[in-house]
Design an enzyme around this catalytic site. Structure first.
Site, PDB file in Angstrom:
ATOM      1  CB  VAL A  23       9.601   7.422  30.480  1.00  0.00           C
ATOM      2  CG1 VAL A  23       8.529   8.420  29.807  1.00  0.00           C
ATOM      3  CG2 VAL A  23      10.959   8.006  30.294  1.00  0.00           C
TER       4      VAL A  23
ATOM      5  N   GLY B  40       9.851  -1.966  -0.339  1.00  0.00           N
ATOM      6  CA  GLY B  40      10.926  -2.092   0.788  1.00  0.00           C
ATOM      7  C   GLY B  40      10.489  -1.882   2.059  1.00  0.00           C
TER       8      GLY B  40
ATOM      9  N   GLY C 288       0.977  -1.335  -0.246  1.00  0.00           N
ATOM     10  CA  GLY C 288       0.028   0.132  -0.109  1.00  0.00           C
ATOM     11  C   GLY C 288       0.754   1.268  -0.070  1.00  0.00           C
TER      12      GLY C 288
ATOM     13  CG  ASP D 275       9.648  -6.890  12.369  1.00  0.00           C
ATOM     14  OD1 ASP D 275      10.654  -7.778  12.063  1.00  0.00           O
ATOM     15  OD2 ASP D 275       9.941  -5.646  12.160  1.00  0.00           O
TER      16      ASP D 275
ATOM     17  CB  VAL E  46      18.738  -1.442  18.139  1.00  0.00           C
ATOM     18  CG1 VAL E  46      19.614  -1.175  16.925  1.00  0.00           C
ATOM     19  CG2 VAL E  46      18.863  -2.691  18.876  1.00  0.00           C
TER      20      VAL E  46
ATOM     21  CG  HIS F 153      49.211  -7.761   9.424  1.00  0.00           C
ATOM     22  ND1 HIS F 153      48.628  -7.340  10.572  1.00  0.00           N
ATOM     23  CD2 HIS F 153      50.074  -7.035   8.938  1.00  0.00           C
ATOM     24  CE1 HIS F 153      49.372  -6.412  11.018  1.00  0.00           C
ATOM     25  NE2 HIS F 153      50.566  -5.930  10.099  1.00  0.00           N
TER      26      HIS F 153
ATOM     27  CB  ALA G 292      15.791  -6.265   7.608  1.00  0.00           C
TER      28      ALA G 292
ATOM     29  CD  GLU H   7      16.487   1.060  29.153  1.00  0.00           C
ATOM     30  OE1 GLU H   7      16.571   1.315  27.782  1.00  0.00           O
ATOM     31  OE2 GLU H   7      16.218   0.047  29.523  1.00  0.00           O
TER      32      GLU H   7
ATOM     33  CB  CYS I 220      13.948  -2.469   6.257  1.00  0.00           C
ATOM     34  SG  CYS I 220      15.550  -2.606   5.682  1.00  0.00           S
TER      35      CYS I 220
HETATM   36  P1  NAI Z   1      14.206  -2.303  21.934  1.00  0.00           P
HETATM   37  O1  NAI Z   1      13.376  -3.512  22.325  1.00  0.00           O
HETATM   38  O2  NAI Z   1      15.683  -2.795  21.528  1.00  0.00           O
HETATM   39  O3  NAI Z   1      14.708  -1.165  23.335  1.00  0.00           O
HETATM   40  C1  NAI Z   1      13.474  -0.569  23.903  1.00  0.00           C
HETATM   41  C2  NAI Z   1      14.190  -0.216  25.131  1.00  0.00           C
HETATM   42  O4  NAI Z   1      13.061   0.748  25.951  1.00  0.00           O
HETATM   43  C3  NAI Z   1      14.557  -1.213  26.202  1.00  0.00           C
HETATM   44  O5  NAI Z   1      15.885  -0.948  26.693  1.00  0.00           O
HETATM   45  C4  NAI Z   1      13.487  -1.127  27.553  1.00  0.00           C
HETATM   46  O6  NAI Z   1      13.779  -1.212  28.502  1.00  0.00           O
HETATM   47  C5  NAI Z   1      13.150   0.773  27.124  1.00  0.00           C
HETATM   48  N1  NAI Z   1      11.852   1.099  27.822  1.00  0.00           N
HETATM   49  C6  NAI Z   1      10.742   0.512  27.707  1.00  0.00           C
HETATM   50  N2  NAI Z   1       9.813   1.272  28.470  1.00  0.00           N
HETATM   51  C7  NAI Z   1      10.402   2.178  29.048  1.00  0.00           C
HETATM   52  C8  NAI Z   1       9.990   3.184  29.816  1.00  0.00           C
HETATM   53  N3  NAI Z   1       8.832   3.310  30.442  1.00  0.00           N
HETATM   54  N4  NAI Z   1      10.994   4.002  30.361  1.00  0.00           N
HETATM   55  C9  NAI Z   1      12.269   3.834  30.070  1.00  0.00           C
HETATM   56  N5  NAI Z   1      12.719   2.866  29.331  1.00  0.00           N
HETATM   57  C10 NAI Z   1      11.764   2.130  28.733  1.00  0.00           C
HETATM   58  O7  NAI Z   1      13.459  -1.414  21.246  1.00  0.00           O
HETATM   59  P2  NAI Z   1      13.835  -0.129  19.862  1.00  0.00           P
HETATM   60  O8  NAI Z   1      15.118   0.276  20.138  1.00  0.00           O
HETATM   61  O9  NAI Z   1      12.613   0.706  19.720  1.00  0.00           O
HETATM   62  O10 NAI Z   1      13.833  -1.208  18.536  1.00  0.00           O
HETATM   63  C11 NAI Z   1      12.854  -1.998  18.167  1.00  0.00           C
HETATM   64  C12 NAI Z   1      13.024  -2.912  17.347  1.00  0.00           C
HETATM   65  O11 NAI Z   1      13.613  -2.720  16.098  1.00  0.00           O
HETATM   66  C13 NAI Z   1      13.903  -3.944  18.277  1.00  0.00           C
HETATM   67  O12 NAI Z   1      13.390  -5.247  17.959  1.00  0.00           O
HETATM   68  C14 NAI Z   1      14.886  -3.848  17.091  1.00  0.00           C
HETATM   69  O13 NAI Z   1      15.815  -5.053  16.996  1.00  0.00           O
HETATM   70  C15 NAI Z   1      14.719  -3.577  15.775  1.00  0.00           C
HETATM   71  N6  NAI Z   1      15.676  -2.548  15.013  1.00  0.00           N
HETATM   72  C16 NAI Z   1      16.984  -3.075  14.848  1.00  0.00           C
HETATM   73  C17 NAI Z   1      17.981  -2.417  14.437  1.00  0.00           C
HETATM   74  C18 NAI Z   1      19.285  -2.891  14.271  1.00  0.00           C
HETATM   75  O14 NAI Z   1      19.375  -4.059  13.837  1.00  0.00           O
HETATM   76  N7  NAI Z   1      20.248  -2.145  13.927  1.00  0.00           N
HETATM   77  C19 NAI Z   1      17.631  -0.916  14.079  1.00  0.00           C
HETATM   78  C20 NAI Z   1      16.484  -0.451  14.427  1.00  0.00           C
HETATM   79  C21 NAI Z   1      15.560  -1.155  15.051  1.00  0.00           C
END
Ligand code: NAI
Length: 464
Positions: free
Chosen positions: A233, A39, A34, A310, A179, A443, A318, A199, A42
């Site tokens: 939070v 893509g 949609g 997901d 992340v 190396h 991804a 956090e 991601c």
């Molecule tokens: P996440 O699940 O990695 O981290 C969320 C963080 O928020 C946790 O540390 C949690 O403890 C904290 N949190 C939750 N409620 C809270 C509160 N009320 N107050 C303070 N802290 C709180 O989620 P994120 O970073 O949003 O990523 C979502 C998804 O997207 C993940 O599954 C991630 O793997 C994926 N992703 C992967 C990427 C990569 O592989 N480079 C890049 C972007 C996303």
């Protein structure tokens, strides 16, 4: 109306990869999307645009911090934010256009619009109902927020809004040290924002190796990010120009603390997205966490309806979705589709990068496994030192104490997101640390640090 062997719903990395593999296997395939471009999250509002901004701001960081040291003198570049965003848009356009080309090349029909499944074997898009022997749901995920936090994508934003802010904020508060929070927090810190990450847990990147969590946080602090850990939070009050983030520290839960921000990034996770598909009426079984329940071959409880990525269980990554996309195509074509969930790397694309695969040392010890750990610091890697990326980085390999078989690894350092794949291949082949240690590594490369960590699992690393 048309008739297909497979209709895939959603053209993110899971869906479009699955479509290509289905077509390669001789199945008449269509993909429903949609969005204006293919893509998914991601390519449009996730991995790819964030990597463009991470790259651009890393260049800025290099110019500001390391150029003079390397004899590159002169004024640091100034930031033209609108130009940086149009560079990012161009990167998105090149990639989404590439997927459109791949669909045409593989003769996959793109049905434009939002799909629903009125019955098994049918996919409705707009006024048209198409027939499909098999349906693959690859509808992905959306950001999830917190109670008391209303997203307006202007002042209180998810990753989507954070990729497209009208200007660089003076003060940014990031909720969540996962992340997304750390990648986008890094981008804005490098652009000059005062970034505070709030956090809930006591460590960044939940679930990651403890050494990595500690080291990574220290590195980010040096780069200018501030952390408030152990803080829940509870709400955000926003006006049209500012916000106040309310939180309570775990040690003083009855005291409300407040921090001001120009922009608040809510990065507290994502949730599966299956809205409008009509899964309730179809009787598709869901998990308690709102994911589509599937068996080991990505079948839902409704015959002929599969789900991947997901929207089902597992890490929201991804590449996990891509692997499932290929495997489900194999299953539909009557072949054996398989994904090894034990060997799915995770990468954080900050500088330095962070990458992990397999089990953590703590998880293995908690299971009662006897392990050996080999660690090697990038401070002793010549190449990393030459590019100002040695400090604080390391490779850690965890093996079975008896057999030396590699069970997991964690890397902080230059190119970690690429280096980790040497370990992935080793794990897929059931290799030992000694196998890696006996493999000649060029190396000077960063990959020598992987070999040294493998040597450290045996008689010892050479350069430490
Ligand atoms: P996440 O699940 O990695 O981290 C969320 C963080 O928020 C946790 O540390 C949690 O403890 C904290 N949190 C939750 N409620 C809270 C509160 N009320 N107050 C303070 N802290 C709180 O989620 P994120 O970073 O949003 O990523 C979502 C998804 O997207 C993940 O599954 C991630 O793997 C994926 N992703 C992967 C990427 C990569 O592989 N480079 C890049 C972007 C996303």
């Amino acid at each position: 109306m048309a008739s297909y062997d497979v209709i895939i719903i959603g053209a993110g990395p899971g869906g479009y990869v699955s479509a290509i593999r289905c077509a390669q296997l001789g199945l008449k395939t269509a993909i429903v999307e949609g969005r204006e471009t293919l893509g998914g999250t991601c390519l449009n509002v996730g991995c790819i645009p964030s990597k463009a901004l991470l790259h651009a701001t890393h260049m800025l960081h290099e110019a500001e911090h390391n150029f003079a040291d390397m004899g590159l003198k002169g004024k640091s570049p100034s930031v033209d934010w609108n130009q940086m965003k149009s560079y990012k848009e161009d990167v998105i356009g090149q990639n989404t256009g590439g997927i459109e080309f791949l669909m045409k090349k593989n003769k996959v029909d793109w049905i434009k619009g939002w799909a629903s499944i009125p019955a098994a074997g049918q996919v409705k898009v707009g006024d048209d109902t198409h027939e499909a022997k098999n349906i693959v749901i690859a509808s992905g995920s959306v950001p999830s927020s917190l109670p008391g936090v209303e997203i307006d994508e202007k002042i209180v934003v998810t990753s989507t809004g954070a990729l497209d802010l009208p200007k660089v904020p003076k003060k940014m508060v990031v909720i969540g040290a996962g992340v997304i929070g750390l990648e986008l927090g890094s981008v804005y810190a490098r652009l000059g924002s005062e970034v505070t990450v709030v956090e809930y847990l006591d460590a960044v990147c939940p679930g990651m190796d403890k050494d990595v969590q500690r080291g990574f946080k220290r590195i980010l602090e040096k780069q200018g990010l501030t952390f408030i850990m152990g803080a829940a939070v509870q709400g955000v009050d926003a006006t049209k120009t500012k916000a106040k983030v309310k939180y309570a520290l775990k040690k003083t839960p009855d005291t409300e603390e407040v921090i001001d921000a120009d922009v608040v990034l809510v990065a507290t996770g994502r949730k599966p997205y299956a809205e409008g598909l009509g899964l309730d009426a179809l009787g598709v079984k869901m998990t308690e966490r709102g994911q589509i329940a599937t068996d080991a071959q990505w079948r839902t409880n409704v015959p002929g309806v599969f789900a991947i990525g997901d929207v089902i269980e597992g890490p929201m990554l991804a590449h996990k979705a891509e692997d499932e996309g290929m495997a489900v195509a194999d299953v539909i074509a009557g072949k054996h589709g398989h994904v090894n969930y034990g060997v799915i790397p995770g990468v954080v694309y900050t500088t330095p990068e962070v990458a992990t695969v397999g089990a953590t040392e703590d998880a293995l010890k908690a299971e009662g496994r006897k392990v050996k750990v080999g660690k090697f610091n990038f401070m002793a890697n010549a190449r990393a030192k030459a590019v100002h990326q040695a400090e604080g980085g390391f490779v850690k390999i965890i093996t079975d104490k008896e057999t030396d078989r590699v069970l997991g690894a964690a890397i902080i350092g230059p190119g970690a997101g690429d280096l980790i794949h040497e370990i992935c291949v080793a794990m897929e082949f059931g290799a030992s640390a000694e196998d890696i240690a006996l493999t000649c590594h060029a190396h000077p490369t960063y990959s020598e640090a992987v070999r040294e960590a493998a040597l450290a699992c045996g008689n010892g690393a050479i350069h430490s």
